[in-house]
Motif scaffolding. Structure first.
Motif, short mmCIF file in Angstrom:
data_model
loop_
_atom_site.label_atom_id
_atom_site.label_comp_id
_atom_site.label_asym_id
_atom_site.label_seq_id
_atom_site.Cartn_x
_atom_site.Cartn_y
_atom_site.Cartn_z
N GLU A 43 13.69 5.60 11.02
CA GLU A 43 13.84 4.50 12.37
C GLU A 43 14.90 3.66 12.34
O GLU A 43 15.33 3.02 11.25
N THR A 46 8.68 -5.07 9.25
CA THR A 46 7.89 -4.17 10.09
C THR A 46 7.65 -4.82 11.38
O THR A 46 7.46 -6.13 11.66
N HIS A 47 7.40 -4.07 12.55
CA HIS A 47 7.52 -4.43 13.93
C HIS A 47 6.76 -3.75 14.81
O HIS A 47 6.29 -2.69 14.54
N THR A 76 0.90 -1.37 -0.03
CA THR A 76 -0.08 -0.06 0.07
C THR A 76 0.89 1.27 -0.16
O THR A 76 0.52 2.30 0.15
N ALA A 133 -0.54 -12.51 -0.66
CA ALA A 133 0.60 -11.36 -0.32
C ALA A 133 -0.11 -10.03 -0.01
O ALA A 133 0.49 -9.42 0.54
N GLY A 140 12.10 -11.71 -5.81
CA GLY A 140 10.95 -11.94 -6.38
C GLY A 140 9.75 -11.56 -5.69
O GLY A 140 9.82 -10.68 -5.17
N HIS A 181 3.30 2.39 1.98
CA HIS A 181 3.67 2.90 3.33
C HIS A 181 4.92 3.03 3.88
O HIS A 181 5.50 3.62 4.76
N LEU A 194 -0.99 -6.03 -7.04
CA LEU A 194 -1.19 -7.55 -6.64
C LEU A 194 -2.47 -7.72 -5.95
O LEU A 194 -2.79 -8.73 -5.45
#
Ligand SMILES: Cc1cc2nc3c(=O)[nH]c(=O)nc-3n(C[C@H](O)[C@H](O)[C@H](O)COP(=O)(O)OP(=O)(O)OC[C@H]3O[C@@H](n4cnc5c(N)ncnc54)[C@H](O)[C@@H]3O)c2cc1C
Length: 435
Positions: free
Chosen positions: A307, A121-122, A47, A84, A170, A49, A64
């Motif tokens: 970050e 991402t966390h 998206t 995905a 990929g 981000h 996708l």
């Protein structure tokens, strides 16, 4: 996907590109053809981000969208497989009826599972890994159209490398994610004087499943948030449609925050007062919700972000140095600094590779020049062996990545083997892998 006048742009508006082609394959055959025959660089955004130009291309952008939804669930191993392009806001409502939920989430739920796995991402929690760490396996479409299944048993090297590879190996078609029994969280929000925080920080991190704090650098209090599992009653979970809309909802607080950010660049004398006002006003009430409803929030004010993941024990000293430099240089910013923790993992290019971590994020309003703040912070992050978030602003080069990632050379060799013609490499990725 944000496409206006033939141009693709990311969420913050800081990355814009004009590809030769946008393609939206309906199935794997069309996807393989699009990748094999499309003009390079071929990029597959989620998206958008990410703040770095990971998706920028003058070649082909592949949408996708057709590859979404829950594809399977194994209750014995507690592994759920998603297309995905499934958005995170879809995942909670899909998993909850099966009695399971994601182990952790970050600040928002707008992204796709491919995107969050792509950049490591966390969320926050010293025992909780990133989205990349939660991946049990994936199906990967290579530049030549071949599809590989990757897991600890099949293609284990690609599994270790591909879980944080930002579309450089990929296209991930399906991603299998380790989940857990559904759970409720009790959220507590409180303010703490910054000097007291340093005495209590290790305890707060260790004694809460999730702990994070935000520090407006011209204020002397931290806005703290903790979340812990609970059996207390919670409202029934909401529908996917509700969750989709919720993340874009804009309250009166957000309007005030944005308005002050518009005027702050012209009113530096208002900085200290604004930071005190924000610190008092941004602490929400306590509440109990199911995990997927309470972990993410809405972020509707546009910004750019840097970050870094730093060794856990260097976190407090690093954020103190940053704040002291912001004050000394009188840097104008309307955003707080965000401090979180993440467990170590074994994903080759994960910022958390073999290292318990504190993450420190700095933001600037999208209309503000990021240079003075981000350049200063990056020099401090460099000095403490910081590793940048792949989706957030940084200026690091190949030589530096080779120093901070023990597996960087192996990743490059594997990448060159899987994509010998560099079909997936845009100029940003060339700087990282070839520059
Ligand atoms: C408001 C906001 C809040 C955020 N909060 C957090 C946070 O709490 N924690 C955190 O760590 N990060 C956070 N981020 C960063 C964000 O989570 C990452 O940049 C993430 O990668 C974005 O996901 P996306 O779906 O938008 O992917 P994109 O940004 O569109 O793409 C990211 C990368 O993933 C690749 N990719 C996407 N799908 C596939 C696929 N199917 N196959 C192969 N590669 C693929 C892309 O090619 C690209 O390289 C935040 C960003 C914003 C704007």
């Amino acid at each position: 996907m944000k496409i206006v006048g033939g141009k693709w742009s990311n969420w913050s508006g800081g990355v814009v590109c004009k590809p030769k082609a946008f393609v939206a394959p309906k199935d794997e055959v069309e996807l393989a053809a699009a990748v094999r025959t499309g003009a390079g660089p071929v990029r597959v955004p989620g998206t958008g981000h990410s703040f770095t130009p990971l998706n920028a291309t003058d070649g082909t952008i592949v949408d996708l969208a057709a590859f979404d939804g829950l594809k399977g669930f194994d209750p014995h191993t507690q592994v759920a497989t998603f297309g995905a392009a499934t958005h995170l806001w879809e995942i909670g409502p899909l998993l909850h009826p099966l009695g399971v939920g994601l182990k952790n989430m970050g600040d928002i739920d707008r992204q796709t599972i491919g995107g969050v796995v792509g950049t490591g991402t966390h969320g926050t929690g010293p025992t909780l890994g990133s989205f990349s760490d939660a991946v049990a396996g994936f199906r990967l479409l290579l530049a030549n159209g071949e599809i590989l299944h990757c897991s600890p048993e099949e293609n284990p090297e690609i599994y270790a490398a591909g879980r944080c590879s930002f579309g450089s190996l990929g296209v991930m078609i399906e991603i299998a994610v380790k989940v857990r029994d559904a759970y409720k969280l009790s959220e507590k929000n409180f303010l703490m004087p910054i000097d007291e925080l340093w005495e209590k920080l290790d305890d707060l991190v260790a004694s809460n499943r999730h702990f994070e704090f935000f520090w407006f650098p011209y204020a002397d209090v931290a806005i703290c948030k903790s979340l812990n599992e609970t059996d207390a009653p919670a409202p029934e979970p909401r529908s996917a449609e509700y969750m989709r809309a919720r993340g874009e909802k804009r309250g009166a607080d957000a309007n005030l925050f944005e308005w002050i950010n518009e005027i702050l660049p012209y009113a530096p004398f208002f900085l200290r007062r604004a930071h005190r006002l924000f610190s008092g006003g941004m602490s929400a009430g306590d509440r109990v919700r199911w995990s997927h409803e309470i972990l993410p929030s809405a972020r509707t004010t546009r910004f750019n972000e840097m970050e870094y993941a730093v060794p856990y024990e260097k976190g407090p000293e690093t954020i103190r140095r940053i704040v002291s430099e912001i004050r000394r240089r009188k840097i104008n910013t309307g955003f707080p600094i965000e401090y979180r923790t993440v467990a170590a993992d074994d994903v080759w290019l994960s910022p958390f590779y073999q290292r318990k971590t504190a993450t420190i994020a700095v933001h600037q309003y999208h209309r503000v020049n990021t240079g003075p703040l981000f350049d200063m912070c990056e020099s401090i992050f460099r000095s403490v062996e910081g590793r940048p978030h792949w989706g957030k602003r940084h200026t690091r080069t190949r030589a530096e990545f080779a120093e901070i990632y023990p597996k960087f050379g192996e990743f490059r060799a594997l990448r060159a083997k899987l994509d010998p013609e560099g079909k997936f490499l845009n100029s940003h990725l060339r700087t990282i892998f070839e520059g």
